[in-house]
Scaffold this motif. Structure first.
Motif, PDB file in Angstrom:
ATOM      1  N   THR A 174      -2.312  -1.994  11.409  1.00  0.00           N
ATOM      2  CA  THR A 174      -1.571  -0.785  11.765  1.00  0.00           C
ATOM      3  C   THR A 174      -0.162  -1.047  12.302  1.00  0.00           C
ATOM      4  OG1 THR A 174      -3.630   0.375  12.207  1.00  0.00           O
ATOM      5  CG2 THR A 174      -1.677   1.247  13.274  1.00  0.00           C
ATOM      6  N   GLY A 175       0.770  -0.178  11.896  1.00  0.00           N
ATOM      7  CA  GLY A 175       2.146  -0.226  12.398  1.00  0.00           C
ATOM      8  C   GLY A 175       2.538   1.147  12.921  1.00  0.00           C
ATOM      9  N   ASN A 176       2.876   2.038  12.001  1.00  0.00           N
ATOM     10  CA  ASN A 176       3.317   3.384  12.369  1.00  0.00           C
ATOM     11  C   ASN A 176       2.152   4.358  12.549  1.00  0.00           C
ATOM     12  OD1 ASN A 176       5.553   4.779  13.121  1.00  0.00           O
ATOM     13  ND2 ASN A 176       6.146   5.382  11.058  1.00  0.00           N
ATOM     14  N   PHE A 177       0.911   3.883  12.392  1.00  0.00           N
ATOM     15  CA  PHE A 177      -0.308   4.661  12.590  1.00  0.00           C
ATOM     16  C   PHE A 177      -0.562   5.678  11.473  1.00  0.00           C
ATOM     17  CE2 PHE A 177      -3.512   7.070  15.103  1.00  0.00           C
ATOM     18  CZ  PHE A 177      -4.176   6.010  15.695  1.00  0.00           C
ATOM     19  N   PHE A 204       0.813  -1.223   0.000  1.00  0.00           N
ATOM     20  CA  PHE A 204       0.000   0.000   0.000  1.00  0.00           C
ATOM     21  C   PHE A 204       0.845   1.270   0.000  1.00  0.00           C
ATOM     22  CE2 PHE A 204      -0.457   2.739   3.758  1.00  0.00           C
ATOM     23  CZ  PHE A 204       0.367   2.116   4.672  1.00  0.00           C
ATOM     24  N   LYS A 205       2.114   1.139   0.379  1.00  0.00           N
ATOM     25  CA  LYS A 205       2.961   2.327   0.417  1.00  0.00           C
ATOM     26  C   LYS A 205       3.153   2.947  -0.961  1.00  0.00           C
ATOM     27  CE  LYS A 205       5.150   1.241   4.767  1.00  0.00           C
ATOM     28  NZ  LYS A 205       4.386   0.020   5.096  1.00  0.00           N
ATOM     29  N   ASP A 206       2.919   2.168  -2.019  1.00  0.00           N
ATOM     30  CA  ASP A 206       3.014   2.716  -3.379  1.00  0.00           C
ATOM     31  C   ASP A 206       2.067   3.896  -3.590  1.00  0.00           C
ATOM     32  OD1 ASP A 206       4.924   0.970  -4.444  1.00  0.00           O
ATOM     33  OD2 ASP A 206       3.413  -0.551  -4.924  1.00  0.00           O
TER      34      ASP A 206
HETATM   35  C1  PLP Z   1       3.587  -0.157   6.259  1.00  0.00           C
HETATM   36  C2  PLP Z   1       2.626  -1.296   6.267  1.00  0.00           C
HETATM   37  C3  PLP Z   1       1.597  -1.401   7.238  1.00  0.00           C
HETATM   38  C4  PLP Z   1       1.461  -0.425   8.394  1.00  0.00           C
HETATM   39  O1  PLP Z   1       0.995   0.830   7.981  1.00  0.00           O
HETATM   40  P1  PLP Z   1       1.167   2.105   8.944  1.00  0.00           P
HETATM   41  O2  PLP Z   1       0.729   3.267   8.128  1.00  0.00           O
HETATM   42  O3  PLP Z   1       2.628   2.166   9.272  1.00  0.00           O
HETATM   43  O4  PLP Z   1       0.323   1.889  10.141  1.00  0.00           O
HETATM   44  C5  PLP Z   1       0.711  -2.459   7.145  1.00  0.00           C
HETATM   45  N1  PLP Z   1       0.827  -3.390   6.162  1.00  0.00           N
HETATM   46  C6  PLP Z   1       1.800  -3.329   5.223  1.00  0.00           C
HETATM   47  C7  PLP Z   1       1.887  -4.401   4.192  1.00  0.00           C
HETATM   48  C8  PLP Z   1       2.731  -2.273   5.230  1.00  0.00           C
HETATM   49  O5  PLP Z   1       3.703  -2.241   4.294  1.00  0.00           O
END
Ligand code: PLP
Length: 495
Positions: free
Chosen positions: A266-269, A111-113
């Motif tokens: 969620t990771g970095n929110f 999703f970062k794309d």
């Molecule tokens: C970065 C990432 C997350 C976490 O997203 P945040 O915006 O950091 O909370 C979840 N799933 C995948 C596959 C990611 O690459």
């Protein structure tokens, strides 16, 4: 619209200055000084637009010093051809009221794309306004997905160079291959012997070293950041929540104005914070449901009001959520409690690793959010169940979100139409996904696992992952933590 710091409300920058700068000098994050409102009529009108139209509309409300032409070229450049779905972020109905928002159709299948395809374009426009004639140098420390997505986003972008450091033993085989085969004239990748924290602290040190900064300046260069504290990465994520809602309206699954729930692994929110901003802007969202893996620091915080990073760190099958300090939470706290309290809590986080918010703030949090977590076994069981019962194959991060969603429905009975953010292609995490659907461990190599997963599930592996098998490895270097500055200078051609 101007931008201020979560730790100093007297700061006032334009959107391009905030994007070019990345983080405020006081250590705070940039936030808009007001949240633009979107009416139901406007949402109904957006339902008839393409993703590009929706993105221009929503982003235009935040990036007020970008001209229409600049915004148009950034949005089109990012989304017109680079995604394998013309919808960019399509919504898939899995069953009943459960819908999945597929955010992994971009070049690196994560999703970062969505943010990192547009950030370099925003940054070049912003750099042109804020710091004319300076070449932008992006340094990234990555645990996997961010590095590759940033490389793809910045590759061959004029006036920029990008260098990614990854921990030699901390990324999956597929992630490593994705980075080491990266094409582009302005890119470089290096392993560092150590873990992600070593890579991260090494990059931070270089970023803030006055001697290095001065050397770059002499050579007409300046560092900038591509990580998720940059407002230019957050704003593009707000768009797809509006887009998902519009698609549900368009398909007749909801009427415009009906409330939905949103679930985010969620990771970095960052991702769930974008959903929060969408809700504050007027998107009809009832609950924001925050899903965590065994690193459940956010589940505890959102339910008790105590944030405590002094806990065991788990390495899980959803590695992009293995994180104990969720940086973007600071923006939520600013919204709910203001800059004075944020400063106090962030100071405690730095000194004690722990803080507790006041009762009023906790009450607001509970009104907005629900939260849950699940371990690897439950994640795998959920992936298997959704595949076997509904024919939908999801990755490990999305598996966490689905499990937390099902727990939420079971405990509250709240089963209104729901959008679950799906953050990666299952083929990026083939080993765990294959083990989940087969119900047993696999000792195949990475590409045989991909082939097998495709065979037994009938899903096609995205070509950008399948093709890695035949790509030339360009980057093999590995440095010590103390040698990272040399790698930076070599890449930039500085003696
Ligand atoms: C970065 C990432 C997350 C976490 O997203 P945040 O915006 O950091 O909370 C979840 N799933 C995948 C596959 C990611 O690459």
């Amino acid at each position: 619209m101007n931008y201020l710091s979560t730790r100093d409300t007297s700061v006032s920058l334009t959107s391009s200055q905030a994007i070019a700068k990345g983080i405020s000098s006081d250590g705070g994050l940039f936030v808009p000084d007001s949240i633009p409102a979107v009416s139901l009529e406007e949402i109904a009108a957006l339902a008839d637009e393409s993703y590009i139209g929706r993105a221009k509309n929503i982003l235009g409300r935040f990036l007020t010093d970008f001209t229409d032409e600049e915004l148009d070229s950034c949005v089109k450049g990012a989304y017109e051809t680079g995604f394998s779905s013309e919808k960019v972020a399509p919504v898939v109905n899995v069953k009943g009221n459960m819908n999945v928002l597929e955010l992994f159709k971009g070049p690196t299948c994560a999703f970062k794309d969505i943010a990192l395809q547009i950030l370099p374009r925003l940054l070049t426009v912003a750099g042109g306004k804020a710091a004319k004639g300076t070449e932008i140098v992006i340094l990234v420390a990555t645990s996997g997905d961010t590095g590759k997505a940033a490389l793809e986003g910045f590759k061959d972008v004029e006036n920029t160079k990008i260098l990614v450091f990854y921990p030699s033993d901390g990324v999956s085989p597929m992630q490593k291959l994705q980075m080491c085969t990266q094409e582009g004239k302005n890119v470089a990748v290096s392993a560092i012997s150590g873990n992600f924290d070593d890579a991260q602290s090494g990059v931070k040190k270089i970023f803030t070293d006055p001697a290095i900064i001065a050397k770059l300046k002499e050579n007409g260069m300046a560092f900038s950041s591509a990580n998720s504290i940059n407002w230019g990465r957050l704003a593009p994520q707000i768009v797809y929540y509006f887009s998902a809602y519009c698609d549900l309206v368009k398909e007749g699954r909801i009427n415009c104005g009906d409330k939905i729930n949103v679930v985010v692994p969620t990771g970095n929110f960052g991702n769930i914070l974008a959903a929060y901003y969408a809700k504050e802007m007027g998107l009809p969202v009832k609950k924001l449901i925050c899903a965590s893996n065994s690193n459940s620091v956010l589940t505890e915080f959102l339910t008790t009001g105590t944030y405590d990073r002094n806990r065991k760190f788990y390495t899980t099958i959803s590695p992009s959520m293995d994180i104990l300090i969720s940086s973007n939470l600071e923006r939520l706290l600013y919204s709910l409690a203001g800059s004075e309290k944020v400063k106090e809590w962030m100071k405690l986080l730095a000194s004690e690793g722990k803080y507790t918010v006041d009762g009023e703030t906790l009450a607001k949090i509970k009104e907005l959010f629900a939260a849950g977590c699940c371990d690897d076994d439950k994640t795998k069981a959920t992936i298997a169940k959704i595949f076997n019962e509904n024919g939908y194959l999801c990755d490990t991060h999305t598996g966490v979100a689905v499990a937390v969603y099902e727990d939420y429905v079971a405990s509250t009975g709240d089963d209104i139409p729901t959008v679950i953010a799906s953050t990666a292609s299952p083929f990026k995490f083939s080993k765990a996904v294959l083990e989940a659907v087969e119900g047993k461990a696999s000792d195949l190599n990475e590409f045989d696992m991909v082939t097998k997963l495709a065979e037994i599930t009938g899903n096609e592996c995205p070509s950008q992952l399948a093709n890695l098998r035949n790509k030339q490895i360009r980057f093999t270097g590995c440095c010590e933590k103390s040698g990272m500055d040399r790698v930076v200078f070599d890449m930039l051609g500085i003696k």
